[in-house]
Design a protein around this motif. Sequence first.
Motif, mmCIF file in Angstrom:
data_model
loop_
_atom_site.group_PDB
_atom_site.id
_atom_site.type_symbol
_atom_site.label_atom_id
_atom_site.label_comp_id
_atom_site.label_asym_id
_atom_site.label_seq_id
_atom_site.Cartn_x
_atom_site.Cartn_y
_atom_site.Cartn_z
ATOM 1 N N PHE A 118 0.838 -1.191 0.000
ATOM 2 C CA PHE A 118 0.000 0.000 0.000
ATOM 3 C C PHE A 118 0.878 1.247 0.000
ATOM 4 C CE2 PHE A 118 -2.194 -3.304 2.539
ATOM 5 C CZ PHE A 118 -3.236 -3.570 1.666
ATOM 6 N N ALA A 119 0.493 2.229 -0.785
ATOM 7 C CA ALA A 119 1.188 3.512 -0.819
ATOM 8 C C ALA A 119 0.496 4.460 0.154
ATOM 9 C CB ALA A 119 1.174 4.094 -2.228
ATOM 10 N N MET A 120 1.272 5.032 1.085
ATOM 11 C CA MET A 120 0.721 5.947 2.081
ATOM 12 C C MET A 120 1.259 7.357 1.835
ATOM 13 S SD MET A 120 0.481 5.575 6.235
ATOM 14 C CE MET A 120 2.236 5.567 6.585
ATOM 15 N N PHE A 121 0.369 8.332 1.790
ATOM 16 C CA PHE A 121 0.745 9.711 1.512
ATOM 17 C C PHE A 121 -0.274 10.647 2.146
ATOM 18 C CE2 PHE A 121 -2.371 8.528 -1.547
ATOM 19 C CZ PHE A 121 -2.993 9.667 -2.012
ATOM 20 N N GLY A 122 -0.011 11.937 2.099
ATOM 21 C CA GLY A 122 -0.979 12.913 2.586
ATOM 22 C C GLY A 122 -0.396 13.878 3.595
ATOM 23 N N PRO A 123 -1.044 15.030 3.778
ATOM 24 C CA PRO A 123 -0.528 16.087 4.649
ATOM 25 C C PRO A 123 -0.461 15.698 6.120
ATOM 26 C CG PRO A 123 -2.757 16.593 3.920
ATOM 27 C CD PRO A 123 -2.296 15.425 3.116
ATOM 28 N N GLY A 155 13.960 3.701 -7.221
ATOM 29 C CA GLY A 155 14.484 4.730 -6.344
ATOM 30 C C GLY A 155 13.611 5.093 -5.164
ATOM 31 N N ILE A 156 12.375 4.612 -5.100
ATOM 32 C CA ILE A 156 11.480 4.937 -3.994
ATOM 33 C C ILE A 156 11.865 4.143 -2.747
ATOM 34 C CG2 ILE A 156 9.091 4.780 -3.172
ATOM 35 C CD1 ILE A 156 9.513 7.087 -5.042
ATOM 36 N N ASN A 171 2.766 -4.554 3.394
ATOM 37 C CA ASN A 171 3.861 -3.616 3.193
ATOM 38 C C ASN A 171 3.312 -2.214 2.950
ATOM 39 O OD1 ASN A 171 5.878 -2.189 1.072
ATOM 40 N ND2 ASN A 171 7.029 -3.545 2.429
ATOM 41 N N ILE A 172 3.936 -1.215 3.581
ATOM 42 C CA ILE A 172 3.550 0.181 3.379
ATOM 43 C C ILE A 172 4.744 0.963 2.855
ATOM 44 C CG2 ILE A 172 2.872 2.335 4.509
ATOM 45 C CD1 ILE A 172 1.124 0.818 6.376
ATOM 46 N N LEU A 173 4.559 1.602 1.711
ATOM 47 C CA LEU A 173 5.558 2.520 1.168
ATOM 48 C C LEU A 173 5.094 3.937 1.482
ATOM 49 C CD1 LEU A 173 5.095 0.121 -1.302
ATOM 50 C CD2 LEU A 173 7.263 1.168 -1.909
ATOM 51 N N THR A 174 5.814 4.618 2.351
ATOM 52 C CA THR A 174 5.444 5.972 2.750
ATOM 53 C C THR A 174 6.052 6.977 1.782
ATOM 54 O OG1 THR A 174 5.380 5.279 5.069
ATOM 55 C CG2 THR A 174 5.483 7.638 4.618
ATOM 56 N N LEU A 175 5.213 7.809 1.208
ATOM 57 C CA LEU A 175 5.637 8.796 0.216
ATOM 58 C C LEU A 175 5.509 10.192 0.811
ATOM 59 C CD1 LEU A 175 3.767 7.294 -2.884
ATOM 60 C CD2 LEU A 175 6.142 6.921 -2.209
ATOM 61 N N TYR A 176 6.648 10.850 0.991
ATOM 62 C CA TYR A 176 6.658 12.214 1.508
ATOM 63 C C TYR A 176 6.755 13.199 0.350
ATOM 64 C CZ TYR A 176 7.488 10.251 6.162
ATOM 65 O OH TYR A 176 7.369 9.565 7.347
ATOM 66 N N VAL A 226 1.132 -1.079 -6.437
ATOM 67 C CA VAL A 226 0.526 -1.277 -5.117
ATOM 68 C C VAL A 226 -0.881 -1.836 -5.233
ATOM 69 C CG1 VAL A 226 1.921 0.523 -4.031
ATOM 70 C CG2 VAL A 226 -0.298 1.120 -5.040
ATOM 71 N N ASP A 227 -1.361 -2.399 -4.110
ATOM 72 C CA ASP A 227 -2.683 -3.014 -4.056
ATOM 73 C C ASP A 227 -3.746 -2.089 -3.464
ATOM 74 O OD1 ASP A 227 -1.964 -5.906 -4.851
ATOM 75 O OD2 ASP A 227 -0.560 -5.497 -3.214
ATOM 76 N N GLY A 228 -3.324 -0.930 -3.010
ATOM 77 C CA GLY A 228 -4.270 0.017 -2.432
ATOM 78 C C GLY A 228 -3.531 1.240 -1.925
ATOM 79 N N PHE A 229 -4.289 2.178 -1.345
ATOM 80 C CA PHE A 229 -3.721 3.458 -0.950
ATOM 81 C C PHE A 229 -4.183 3.837 0.453
ATOM 82 C CE2 PHE A 229 -4.220 3.327 -5.522
ATOM 83 C CZ PHE A 229 -2.987 3.760 -5.993
ATOM 84 N N ILE A 230 -3.312 4.539 1.179
ATOM 85 C CA ILE A 230 -3.642 5.092 2.486
ATOM 86 C C ILE A 230 -3.387 6.595 2.418
ATOM 87 C CG2 ILE A 230 -3.178 5.087 4.960
ATOM 88 C CD1 ILE A 230 -2.026 2.266 4.641
ATOM 89 N N TYR A 231 -4.429 7.378 2.567
ATOM 90 C CA TYR A 231 -4.292 8.836 2.564
ATOM 91 C C TYR A 231 -4.433 9.330 3.988
ATOM 92 C CZ TYR A 231 -4.928 13.759 1.428
ATOM 93 O OH TYR A 231 -4.772 15.121 1.360
#
Length: 327
Positions: A118-123, A155-156, A171-176, A226-231
């Motif tokens: 899962f890709a995690m992002f957001g303010p 590179g991520i 698995n969580i990939l945190t995107l800043y 990814v299989d889903g997203f976390i905002y």
Amino acid sequence: AALDGFQIDVQLNIMSFLSPQDLCHLGSTSCYWRTAVQDPLLWRDLPCWTSVDWKSLPDVEVFNKAFSEVSNNVLYDYMAVYKKSCPQSRRSLKSSRPRYGAVTSFLQSLVTQAEPRFAMFGPGLEELDDSLVQKMMTCPEILLVAGLPQRQIHGIGSGVSFQFNNNQKFNILTLYSTTSVERRRARAEQAVAVNKMFYQENSIVGNQQAVHYSVIAQVKKVCEVVDGFIYVANAEAHNKHDRQEELARILAMIDPALGPPNRPLLVLSCVSRIGVKRIPCVYMAHQLQLNLLRQPWMIQDTVAATLAGLLNGIEWLLEEANCKNAQ
């Protein structure tokens, strides 16, 4: 029968002490009590649910009319809204699935499945005083870190693998949006750092200019696998928020051109710590216009300092991801 002998105002006063669940029981006994429990003053906890999803988001007018002083003599069926939308009812419906569903889940557990990502992002990852990610990494009693995979995604990085309480790994990939130095500087100066994950593309819709975002190449590669997203949304009420811009960035990440269109989205409506005044997640869902999304979504109130609410959201996300993979 004992309540029938009281005047209406006394009945209303007695009902005001009942929980929503008790009101539902009372309203199910007769047509009279079904009508009686529709008084909006009895349902003040409707906007205070800790979660809501794509199947159960009530219309915002229900809240606006229920708790305003203006009355148009329109009675909403608040009991029906509560039964459909409150977290307790949604969980009870989920637990009452047919027996063959449990058998299917057991058989699926015997098959080795790929670890969902899962890709995690957001303010909410960058603006809050308490770090949600740091807490996730240091609270094994709540969420156990299972490892740091070696695979790389252009590179991520590889993200962090966690283990849920049913021993399922994910698995969580945190995107800043910026570097750690830039984030610290922005918090110190109470400024908004430039988000480097997206680039803006403007278009004209009618007579108005519409804001449209696209993700940079490295983030695009993540969205494709990814299989889903976390905002992670900033739900602190004292901060200013541009929800329209947030929606535009969410749409850029979940763009169906980058992967399957039905991948689930978990929104963590997050505050730093207990006691901080928050925007209830029901209102947050309307502010972000989540009803416009075409894939399954859920929004969950979360506290960064304690991880309160996080596991409920992760459980839903894993169930949705497993369901999509089974299909």
